[in-house]
Design an enzyme around this catalytic site. Sequence first.
Site, short mmCIF file in Angstrom:
data_model
loop_
_atom_site.label_atom_id
_atom_site.label_comp_id
_atom_site.label_asym_id
_atom_site.label_seq_id
_atom_site.Cartn_x
_atom_site.Cartn_y
_atom_site.Cartn_z
CB SER A 62 -0.92 0.02 1.21
OG SER A 62 -2.13 -0.58 0.89
CE LYS A 65 -3.60 0.73 -1.63
NZ LYS A 65 -4.24 0.15 -0.46
CE1 TYR A 240 -3.67 0.30 4.33
CE2 TYR A 240 -2.90 -0.81 6.29
CZ TYR A 240 -2.76 -0.50 4.96
OH TYR A 240 -1.71 -1.01 4.28
CB VAL A 258 -0.37 -6.13 3.67
CG1 VAL A 258 -1.67 -5.52 4.16
CG2 VAL A 258 -0.36 -6.26 2.16
#
Length: 316
Positions: A62, A65, A240, A258
């Site tokens: 992630s 991103k 998150y 992750v």
Amino acid sequence: MEILLNEIIENNRHLIKNGKVADYIPALAKADFEKIGVTVAGRTGALLYSAGDYNQKFTLQSISKVISFLVAAMDNGIEDIFEKVGCDSTDEPFNAFTKLDLPNVNKPANPLINSGAILTTSMIKGNGDEKFQKILELTRRMAHNPNIGYNEEVYLSEKKTGSRNRSMAYLMSSKNILEGDVEDVLDTYFKQCSIEVDTRDLAKIGRFISAGCEGINIDGISRTDMSILLKGLLFTCGMYNYSARYAIEVGIPSKSGVGGGIMGVLPNGMGIGIFSPALDENGNSSAGIGIIKELTRRLHYNIFDDRKLQVEIDTH
Ligand code: GLN
């Protein structure tokens, strides 16, 4: 500084047992859960302080991103991006997408959850592998490391098992939120998640953002304002559904993946990279969170901690 980092690693090593290596992408399950590494990047290029398994390679997941968001913004301008994707923090897991199916919802909550990231990746201009090459190129530039590549095994593993990401991409396509060839976009997304780095690369990416995103040109926004926007986005959405608590407990803009990485944007042109692949229930590195919490508390790096101005990294 290295002594301090080693001490903090040891203080938090026990947190590994509260976590579990990600196995929903089968190739990630092979990670050695006992590895822990940290690097702090000081203000000038050469200053890197590392400890533990700092040179262990892992995939961005992630954290990529952030980079695809920047590439999409460079290609489209910032307003076009936020016409399609929100900048709202969310209390849902990173791979949730049920709200996107509601009739009045036409935007993923933010570009740092899976649906938002798949959408921003779709906005990058270019055919076939061009989108991915742009993301890889910017990653290398941010990390000052031309040797960064991607892990083919992790990429193929996620491509094979990525039904959830596929579902949200096709849902967005069915609602005309996502344009273009869905499989091509997913392919780029899976590949960008598989870009391989170590903690030194992550720390330098954090430093790049902290120091004002040098060389990034985006229509409608100055480089400094872009760096401020990015820090705000990371602060509110980067961890998150743990983002709000993390903002209080750690207080620095960060992004996790992750693969076990945490990239932190320290104040004053500095960055931090942490790796420990055992994850907590939110998908964040268990020991990584403990390490960054202790480090920011001891060095007053929390952006709301006024004592930080008295602490010079070079004196540790
Ligand atoms: N490749 C991962 C996925 O799409 C990235 C998610 C993450 O790091 N939280 O599921």
